[in-house]
Write an enzyme that holds these catalytic residues in place. Structure first.
Site, PDB file in Angstrom:
ATOM      1  N   GLU A   1      12.316  26.612  29.364  1.00  0.00           N
ATOM      2  CA  GLU A   1      13.566  25.863  29.212  1.00  0.00           C
ATOM      3  C   GLU A   1      14.564  26.629  28.350  1.00  0.00           C
ATOM      4  O   GLU A   1      15.753  26.698  28.674  1.00  0.00           O
ATOM      5  CB  GLU A   1      13.310  24.495  28.556  1.00  0.00           C
ATOM      6  CG  GLU A   1      12.387  23.598  29.347  1.00  0.00           C
ATOM      7  CD  GLU A   1      10.936  23.667  28.929  1.00  0.00           C
ATOM      8  OE1 GLU A   1      10.261  22.642  29.021  1.00  0.00           O
ATOM      9  OE2 GLU A   1      10.466  24.759  28.510  1.00  0.00           O
TER      10      GLU A   1
ATOM     11  N   CYS B   1       8.783  20.057  25.729  1.00  0.00           N
ATOM     12  CA  CYS B   1       8.281  19.773  24.384  1.00  0.00           C
ATOM     13  C   CYS B   1       9.447  19.308  23.507  1.00  0.00           C
ATOM     14  O   CYS B   1      10.608  19.300  23.939  1.00  0.00           O
ATOM     15  CB  CYS B   1       7.624  21.014  23.788  1.00  0.00           C
ATOM     16  SG  CYS B   1       8.805  22.316  23.336  1.00  0.00           S
TER      17      CYS B   1
END
Length: 146
Positions: free
Chosen positions: A58, A86
Site C-alpha cells: 500500500e 494494517c
C-alpha cells in the site's frame, strides 16, 4: 460505450503484484491504485529488499500514485490490495483521503478494521473481493517458511 473494469479485474492486477513479491521472497501482498478506470500506480511488499518495515504494498502504491498525480491527495482514486491493510497503511490511506479501499483477504491478526474510524470518514471500504485467492497465496508463502 466502453464497459468499465470491475473490482475483480483490478484485484487480479493486485494479485499479479503479490506474485512479484512472492517471487522476491517477500510476503505476497500486492496493490494497485486506480483513477478514472485506469491503473495509475502499482506496488508490492518490498520490506526485505529495501530493509524497510514501512515498504508495504500500500505504501509503495500510495507514493507512486501521488507522484503520478502530482499531489498528495488520492481523492477519486481506489486502492485494490490483496490483504486488509494494517494500521500503518490505514493511517497513510487516511491522510491521502483516498475515496475507496477494496481488499481481498481479511487479516485477523493485524488488520486495521478492528479499530473504529481508522480510515478517512469519506473512504468507502469493500472487503472480500477474491478473498480465497488472495489469502491462499499468503498461506502458501508462510507454510513454506515453517
Amino acid at each position: 460505450m466502453i464497459k468499465p473494469f470491475d473490482d475483480e479485474y483490478f484485484m487480479r492486477k493486485a494479485l499479479e503484484e503479490a506474485q512479484k513479491a512472492y517471487t522476491l521472497d517477500e510476503v505476497p501482498i500486492g496493490a494497485v491504485i486506480v483513477a478514472n478506470n485506469t491503473i495509475i500506480a502499482k506496488g508490492h511488499n518490498l520490506t526485505e529488499q529495501l530493509n524497510d518495515v514501512t515498504a508495504h504494498a500500500e505504501m509503495q502504491s500510495i507514493t507512486a500514485a501521488a507522484e503520478n498525480l502530482g499531489g498528495k491527495y488520492l481523492k477519486k482514486c481506489t486502492l485494490y490490495v490483496t490483504m486488509e491493510p494494517c494500521v500503518m497503511c490505514a493511517g497513510a490511506l487516511n491522510w491521502s483521503q483516498i475515496s475507496k479501499v477494496v481488499f481481498g483477504a481479511k487479516d485477523e491478526k493485524r488488520g486495521a478494521l478492528r479499530y473504529e474510524n481508522i480510515f478517512h470518514p469519506t473512504t468507502e471500504i469493500v472487503g472480500g473481493v477474491l478473498a480465497e485467492e488472495c489469502g491462499e497465496l499468503v498461506k502458501v508463502f508462510f507454510r513454506s517458511k515453517r
